[in-house]
Scaffold this active site. Sequence first.
Site, mmCIF file in Angstrom:
data_model
loop_
_atom_site.group_PDB
_atom_site.id
_atom_site.type_symbol
_atom_site.label_atom_id
_atom_site.label_comp_id
_atom_site.label_asym_id
_atom_site.label_seq_id
_atom_site.Cartn_x
_atom_site.Cartn_y
_atom_site.Cartn_z
ATOM 1 N N HIS A 77 0.851 -1.199 0.000
ATOM 2 C CA HIS A 77 0.000 0.000 0.000
ATOM 3 C C HIS A 77 0.886 1.249 0.000
ATOM 4 O O HIS A 77 1.025 1.934 1.026
ATOM 5 C CB HIS A 77 -0.873 -0.067 1.255
ATOM 6 C CG HIS A 77 -1.972 0.935 1.358
ATOM 7 N ND1 HIS A 77 -1.854 2.241 0.946
ATOM 8 C CD2 HIS A 77 -3.232 0.823 1.842
ATOM 9 C CE1 HIS A 77 -2.975 2.885 1.186
ATOM 10 N NE2 HIS A 77 -3.838 2.036 1.739
ATOM 11 N N GLU A 137 -0.872 1.395 -5.486
ATOM 12 C CA GLU A 137 -0.619 0.176 -4.730
ATOM 13 C C GLU A 137 -0.670 -1.061 -5.620
ATOM 14 O O GLU A 137 -1.412 -1.099 -6.597
ATOM 15 C CB GLU A 137 -1.680 0.025 -3.629
ATOM 16 C CG GLU A 137 -1.984 1.294 -2.863
ATOM 17 C CD GLU A 137 -3.304 1.211 -2.125
ATOM 18 O OE1 GLU A 137 -3.709 0.086 -1.759
ATOM 19 O OE2 GLU A 137 -3.941 2.259 -1.928
#
EC number: 5.1.3.15
Length: 284
Positions: free
Chosen positions: A159, A257
């Site tokens: 992320h 991400e």
Amino acid sequence: MHEHPLQRFFRSLRERPVFAWERYRQRDVLVIDHPLCQAVFSRQGAQLLHFQPRGQKPWLWCAAKWPQVGAIRGGVPVCWPWYGRHPSENAWPSHGWARLIDWKLLDSRSDEDGVHLHWQLQLCDWQVDLHADLGERMELRLSTEHQDSLPCQLSQALHAYWRIGDVGEVALSGLEGAQGYDQLNRAVCQQEGELRVEGGCQRVFQHEGELQLKDHAWQRELCIDTGDSADTVVWHPGARPLLGVSWDEISEFVCVEAASGGTDSLCLAPGERAHLSLQARVGA
């Protein structure tokens, strides 16, 4: 423009070892000072919190304030063994256990190309390994082995919070024509032209190959590759507040991400492995 909170470790002119453990905000952090780059990892979550090749601006954003306990917002959290909310246990933490637990550093070495690290977490019948190669480029590789005797479900993400000059002056190219799902509007979407995120964005694209994060404020282009077996997630909160993050800080990042299993969870057979990777380099 705020200074990255972890650049404080590199202000001294004295020579530092390549790897040195420090205590910061009640966490153990590994400070890396190599001729090609500077970086900081947290033992909690094996989270890369800061990365900066020599002579460049930081690549990753990290919040100035950290909670006393819990997840650190910024860098590249490892969201594992689920991404987002757990599909059935509402009381369990968003984005899984991995970013809340201390990992073991099995190997750290340096050479003329940069630094190479191997982190590992053993949890129940799972083993997850994170390999990091940092120098003029950044590469993270996540590998999960399922060691139980029954099949299991998995979703995961790297992320990444990318540091930028101003969210109003960035655009993502390379997604043109990609099919995806707009989670804010709850609708299927197809990207037309460059993607701008200033007003808020939460889209999941089925996409392979590099995309380009064009940062006009900093006159920089980062080429980001989420691999060939993952979804590419683009997120920015827009005008929505984030707990513990100032309004000024919100304008200084955008998330691009690598994720897998977010829409349809992966089913791993006993002994099977799942892989996820994230790479970045400076564009020409």
